[in-house]
Design a protein around this motif. Structure first.
Motif, short mmCIF file in Angstrom:
data_model
loop_
_atom_site.label_atom_id
_atom_site.label_comp_id
_atom_site.label_asym_id
_atom_site.label_seq_id
_atom_site.Cartn_x
_atom_site.Cartn_y
_atom_site.Cartn_z
N UNK A 1 29.68 49.96 -16.39
CA UNK A 1 29.33 51.05 -15.23
C UNK A 1 30.62 51.41 -14.44
N UNK A 2 31.30 50.15 -14.26
CA UNK A 2 32.66 50.69 -13.55
C UNK A 2 33.68 51.24 -14.14
N UNK A 3 33.42 50.82 -15.57
CA UNK A 3 34.61 51.63 -16.30
C UNK A 3 34.13 52.85 -16.84
N UNK A 4 33.00 53.25 -16.70
CA UNK A 4 32.37 54.42 -16.76
C UNK A 4 32.76 55.38 -15.75
N UNK A 5 32.82 54.72 -14.71
CA UNK A 5 33.21 55.46 -13.31
C UNK A 5 34.62 56.23 -13.49
N UNK A 6 35.53 55.45 -14.07
CA UNK A 6 36.95 55.82 -14.13
C UNK A 6 36.81 57.04 -15.24
N UNK A 7 36.25 56.75 -16.26
CA UNK A 7 36.31 57.85 -17.20
C UNK A 7 35.58 59.40 -16.66
N UNK A 8 34.56 59.10 -16.16
CA UNK A 8 33.80 60.05 -15.41
C UNK A 8 34.63 60.72 -14.39
N UNK A 9 35.55 60.07 -13.68
CA UNK A 9 36.34 60.43 -12.49
C UNK A 9 37.33 61.33 -13.26
N UNK A 10 37.96 61.13 -14.41
CA UNK A 10 38.72 62.00 -14.98
C UNK A 10 38.28 63.17 -15.65
N UNK A 11 37.12 62.88 -16.65
CA UNK A 11 36.89 63.90 -17.43
C UNK A 11 35.44 64.88 -16.68
N UNK A 12 34.92 64.54 -15.80
CA UNK A 12 33.54 65.14 -15.36
C UNK A 12 33.76 65.89 -13.82
N UNK A 13 34.78 65.36 -13.16
CA UNK A 13 35.18 66.04 -11.70
C UNK A 13 36.28 66.80 -11.63
N UNK A 14 36.23 67.96 -10.84
CA UNK A 14 37.14 68.57 -10.74
C UNK A 14 38.01 68.13 -9.30
N UNK A 15 39.10 68.70 -9.01
CA UNK A 15 39.81 68.29 -7.87
C UNK A 15 39.11 68.33 -6.48
N UNK A 16 38.11 69.05 -6.36
CA UNK A 16 37.43 69.62 -5.06
C UNK A 16 36.48 68.28 -5.03
N UNK A 17 35.76 67.98 -6.23
CA UNK A 17 34.83 66.88 -6.02
C UNK A 17 35.50 65.43 -5.92
N UNK A 18 36.71 65.40 -6.71
CA UNK A 18 37.40 63.86 -6.38
C UNK A 18 37.65 63.82 -4.86
N UNK A 19 37.94 64.88 -4.34
CA UNK A 19 38.23 64.89 -2.62
C UNK A 19 37.23 64.51 -1.89
N UNK A 20 35.84 64.69 -2.59
CA UNK A 20 34.51 64.52 -1.82
C UNK A 20 33.84 63.30 -2.34
N UNK A 21 33.98 63.01 -3.50
CA UNK A 21 33.15 61.79 -3.89
C UNK A 21 34.19 60.50 -3.61
N UNK A 22 33.12 59.33 -3.48
CA UNK A 22 34.02 57.98 -3.40
C UNK A 22 34.75 57.57 -4.38
N UNK A 23 35.99 57.18 -4.56
CA UNK A 23 36.73 56.66 -5.42
C UNK A 23 36.07 55.53 -6.45
N UNK A 24 36.34 55.64 -7.60
CA UNK A 24 35.74 54.48 -8.73
C UNK A 24 36.06 53.15 -8.07
N UNK A 25 35.07 52.16 -8.36
CA UNK A 25 35.57 50.71 -7.96
C UNK A 25 36.97 50.25 -8.33
N UNK A 26 37.21 50.62 -9.50
CA UNK A 26 38.57 50.14 -10.01
C UNK A 26 39.71 50.71 -9.22
#
Length: 376
Positions: free
Chosen positions: A333-358
């Motif tokens: 799940x934590x590895x998937x967080x990293x991949x999703x952070x890169x592939x599924x989120x735009x810059x605005x969403x990355x500023x809104x969501x909590x960063x991946x655990x890693x």
């Protein structure tokens, strides 16, 4: 095992005076979570190795003196698997005890078992069998029985000697700060609240829905969360998750048609039917150009398996160098967080969501070089 059940202010103040010079406090809570969104605290257990108190939060007590100790950075607070206790403190006290040492995580860090339960830890380390028959008892009912109080007292009485042995091993390997950091991460994750506009992304099977369905689901998820918080009701007591998805697909326009949606219960319609229909109409009114895009599952992205393997291998090498179990560093799940952070989120969403655990806490400190290409 001697303990004191505290329901009077003078008793609490005297107990606080006795433990104020302690360096370590074993802590636990008992709570109930039946139909509520938030846990209902029923008991606070505190033990310093000499004085053990079971403090009644249902009594009219001023807890400021105790809160001062639980905030004191010079006193280590020991809990076992504290995720839910952290939520209890966040809601009841408005803060999380710090610094916090989680004996369950420490055992995992030492490679001595994953998610070891408290009773198993006590059995393995102290060779004592604990009676767990009270684990499902009604802690909010008063008066509490002697068997309940003894059960609650045992949770901290045996926690402290286990901590001393575990801490000796952790400190000997220089891992103490990792244990403290892990609890800080859990507290931060418990405190984080996904913005209403993105709650629908956490719904199971959201990837099956079309953009118009997603617009309706977005409204339903936001409304459900707000109502749950306002009424202190568990989310599924407001509207079951699988029913939300089915309603979003079918988009009924009347109470009668809502009743015909498979799985929707009469109670849900009578209690919230008009509000549900209003959410549907809001979703249907969203202009085509403003509809949410379809949600793609990570496993459907080209290159997903390769990316997951690459990240796991990079972490495995660091884990080997640090002599820390791989599964402590990162779950799937934590590895998937990293991949999703890169592939599924735009810059605005990355500023809104909590960063991946890693990308947080001790994992970031140790893995930042190995995962540098993924840190966007």
């Amino acid at each position: 095992m001697q303990y004191q059940f505290i329901q009077q202010q003078a008793e609490l103040d005297a107990f606080i005076g006795k433990i104020s010079d302690s360096q370590v406090l074993a802590i636990d809570t008992e709570f109930m979570r039946r139909r509520t969104l938030y846990p209902e605290i029923a008991l606070i257990q505190v033990y310093d190795g000499e004085h053990l108190a079971l403090i009644d939060p249902l009594s009219e007590l001023d807890f400021s003196g105790l809160w001062h100790l639980l905030r004191d950075e010079g006193i280590v607070k020991v809990l076992h698997s504290p995720s839910e206790d952290i939520e209890v403190f966040q809601k009841f006290a408005g803060f999380v005890p710090t610094p916090l040492f989680d004996t369950q995580f420490a055992l995992q860090l030492l490679g001595e078992g994953n998610c070891v339960g408290f009773a198993n830890m006590v059995k393995n380390m102290l060779d004592i069998e604990l009676d767990k028959s009270m684990s499902r008892t009604d802690w909010l009912k008063r008066p509490l029985q002697a068997s309940q109080l003894e059960y609650a007292a045992a949770d901290v009485f045996y926690l402290l000697p286990c901590y001393k042995e575990i801490n000796s091993k952790i400190s000997g390997r220089g891992l103490r700060e990792i244990v403290i950091s892990e609890s800080q991460l859990i507290a931060a994750k418990r405190a984080y609240r996904t913005p209403n506009a993105y709650l629908y992304l956490n719904i199971k099977n959201v990837w099956q829905l079309k953009p118009r369905d997603l617009a309706v689901l977005r409204e339903l998820a936001s409304w459900r969360q707000n109502k749950a918080e306002k009424k202190n009701l568990a989310l599924n007591f407001v509207l079951k998750e699988h029913n939300m998805v089915e309603i979003a697909k079918r988009r009924p326009s009347s109470l009668n048609s809502l009743r015909n949606v498979p799985g929707v219960e009469p109670m849900e319609v009578s209690r919230s039917g008009k509000e549900i229909i209003a959410c549907i109409e809001k979703g249907k009114a969203v202009p085509e150009t403003e509809l949410p895009t379809r949600v793609q599952r990570l496993i459907d992205y080209p290159g997903y398996k390769g990316a997951a393997k690459e990240i796991k291998q990079a972490i495995a090498e660091v884990a080997r160098q640090q002599d820390i179990p791989l599964d402590v560093f990162a779950s799937k799940k934590q590895i998937n967080q990293v991949i999703g952070w890169n592939w599924k989120l735009d810059a605005e969403q990355r500023n809104t969501f909590m960063k991946p655990d890693l990308f947080l806490g001790w994992r970031h400190d140790v893995l930042k070089d190995a995962l540098s290409k993924w840190q966007v």
